[in-house]
Each structure stands twice: as C-alpha cells, then as structure tokens.
Design a protein around this motif. Structure first.
Motif: not given
Length: 296
Positions: A95-114
């Motif tokens: 949704r953010i990338r749709a209004v700001n393409p510069t975020i592309g590829g800078r989406n970090y999933n730092d969560a951990r299962s458990g």
C-alpha cells in the motif's frame, strides 16, 4: 480579483441625506460578506501531508512472519500483512509502495516465529540498524498462548518489555513512525473452532495455546473461568500496548483494538494448525491494521 468602487446614490430634491445611509451600509455589508467568503474559501495555508516512508521493518512473531500462510509449518514472509509483497494480501508495504515507489525493496521482516515481548528489544535493535522510517509491531500472542495459564507472561513484565523496545526505537530512530497493533482475541479462536474436529485435533496434537485451547469442548466452570482469565490477560496486554504507545508520543500509533475486536472466521486461519492466519487472514489483518494506523 476585481475591485469595485462604491458610490453613494445621488441626492435629489429635498430628500434627507441621512436617508441614503442605510443603502450605503447595506452595500458595505455585502462587500464585507463577500470578502469574508473569499477568505474562508482560501483558508489558512494547508499543512504539508505526512510523506510516506521510504523504508520499513516489521517486529513480531509468527503471525508477522506469515507462518503457515503458504507452506507446511514454515514461514511465508511474502504473505506477511506488514512487509509482504504478495499481491492478494496487499500488505502495508504494498500500500505504501503504491504511493511511494522508492520504498521498493526496503521492506525488512525482523519478526521471528515463537517470539515474545522479551524479544522485541533485540528486534528493535535490528530495525534501528536498518535505519527505517516506519515500523510495525504485533506481539503478545505467545505471551498469553502458553502451555498453561500459569506460564503466561505477567502484565508488569510485558509492559517493561514493550517499553524497552519502544525506547530503543525512539532513541535510534527518532523520526520514524511506529504502528503498534493489538493482539487478536484468542478466545474468539476457541469460539469459532471448538466445534471443528479438525481444529480440536490440531490444537491437541501440536499443543497449541493450551492456556486457552485445552479442553475445548468442556463447559465446566473451571474451564470457563480459565478461558475468561486468559482473555483478560490479552485485554490487559493490549491496554499496556496502548499506554506505552501513548507515552512514546506522536510518532506512535495504536490501532485502538481494531484487530482485537475483529470477529475473524475459522476460514481465515490455516487448516494446518487452526491458529495462524492463512492468506485470507493475512489480507484481513493488513486491511484492518493499515486502516487504523497512519495515513500517508
């Protein structure tokens, strides 16, 4: 804008000059009203809209990892409600990338299962090292969903863990926005799944959230009371999340329990464990949490 010259009507005969003054006053009033309308229409200078972030990170547990959303007992980060890039989920990131393409590829999933609340400080440190503009945090399910009621995280400890993580984010990313998302209602899961033999079997076989889901068909007062206490612990955790976010300041937004209050259906959880959101569930989670968060 045109400028109009106001002229008094000519005096004639023996007419009293004072008789013409009401006409003059009405004309002046008309011009004043018109000027006021022009001023109101123009309005004050519009404040600049908050620009969308150029990067983001997600903190949390298996829900944020997209666990069981596309594979047997495995993470599926592409379908994460937060940082995933799977089209049908329509995550925060997309949704953010749709209004700001510069975020592309800078989406970090730092969560951990458990992960539990105690792990948020470390995850916050990772987000700081990534120098992101936006952080989502969904945590607490594993603090309430334990092997038994007695092993749930205390409310005091939970709050201390959340404060520690938020303080690290604020110190390391002082201008970043932080979206804190409420914990889903785990009693709702019991309510929609208790009559499903498949759900009951999965909960028992894999020992899932036994603090809430043990003896799922029991109507004994002891089990009814236990479920109520576990649900109350989730409510208490969400209260602490709201308070911690408020203490953080304007850059933190709590979803006002939108996720907790959503009446999800059994069809929105994985049929492998009847606990984690499936693709449909992740899409709903993305929609609710985004709609009740920041507006870019």
């Amino acid at each position: 804008m045109r400028v109009y010259m106001l002229r008094s009507p000519p005096l004639s005969g023996t007419r009293d000059p004072e008789a013409t003054m009401p006409l003059v006053r009405r004309a002046l009033a008309t011009i004043a009203s018109a000027t006021a309308l022009v001023t109101l229409a123009a309005g004050p200078a519009t404040a600049a809209a908050t620009p969308p972030p150029n990067s983001m990170a997600s903190l949390g547990d298996s829900i944020t990892r997209g666990f069981n959303a596309c594979g047997w007992y495995s993470d599926c980060t592409a379908r994460s409600f937060s940082t995933g890039d799977y089209a049908s989920v329509n995550s925060h990131y997309l949704r953010i990338r749709a209004v700001n393409p510069t975020i592309g590829g800078r989406n970090y999933n730092d969560a951990r299962s458990g992960a539990k609340s105690a792990d948020m400080y470390g995850q916050a440190g990772t987000a700081v090292s990534q120098n992101v503009d936006y952080v989502t945090m969904l945590i607490g399910a594993n603090d309430a969903c334990t092997g038994s009621e007695s092993t749930m995280t205390s409310v005091t400890t939970f709050r201390a863990n959340i404060d520690s993580a938020l303080n690290r984010l604020k110190a390391g990313l002082p201008t970043a926005r932080v979206a804190v998302i409420s914990i889903p209602d785990v009693q709702r899961l019991w309510s929609v799944g208790k009559d499903s033999g498949s759900a009951r079997s999965a909960w028992s076989l894999f020992g899932i959230c036994q603090s809430m889901l043990a003896n799922p068909t029991s109507t004994s007062q002891a089990d009814v009371d236990r479920r109520a206490r576990v649900r109350q612990r989730v409510i208490d955790f969400n209260t602490q999340l709201a308070q911690a976010c408020a203490a953080y300041g304007a850059n933190c937004d709590f979803d006002d329990n939108a996720v907790f209050n959503y009446p999800f259906a059994l069809s929105q959880v994985s049929t492998w464990d009847y606990f984690h959101p499936n693709t449909s569930g992740q899409a709903v989670l993305a929609n609710i949490s985004y709609a009740n968060g920041f507006r870019w």
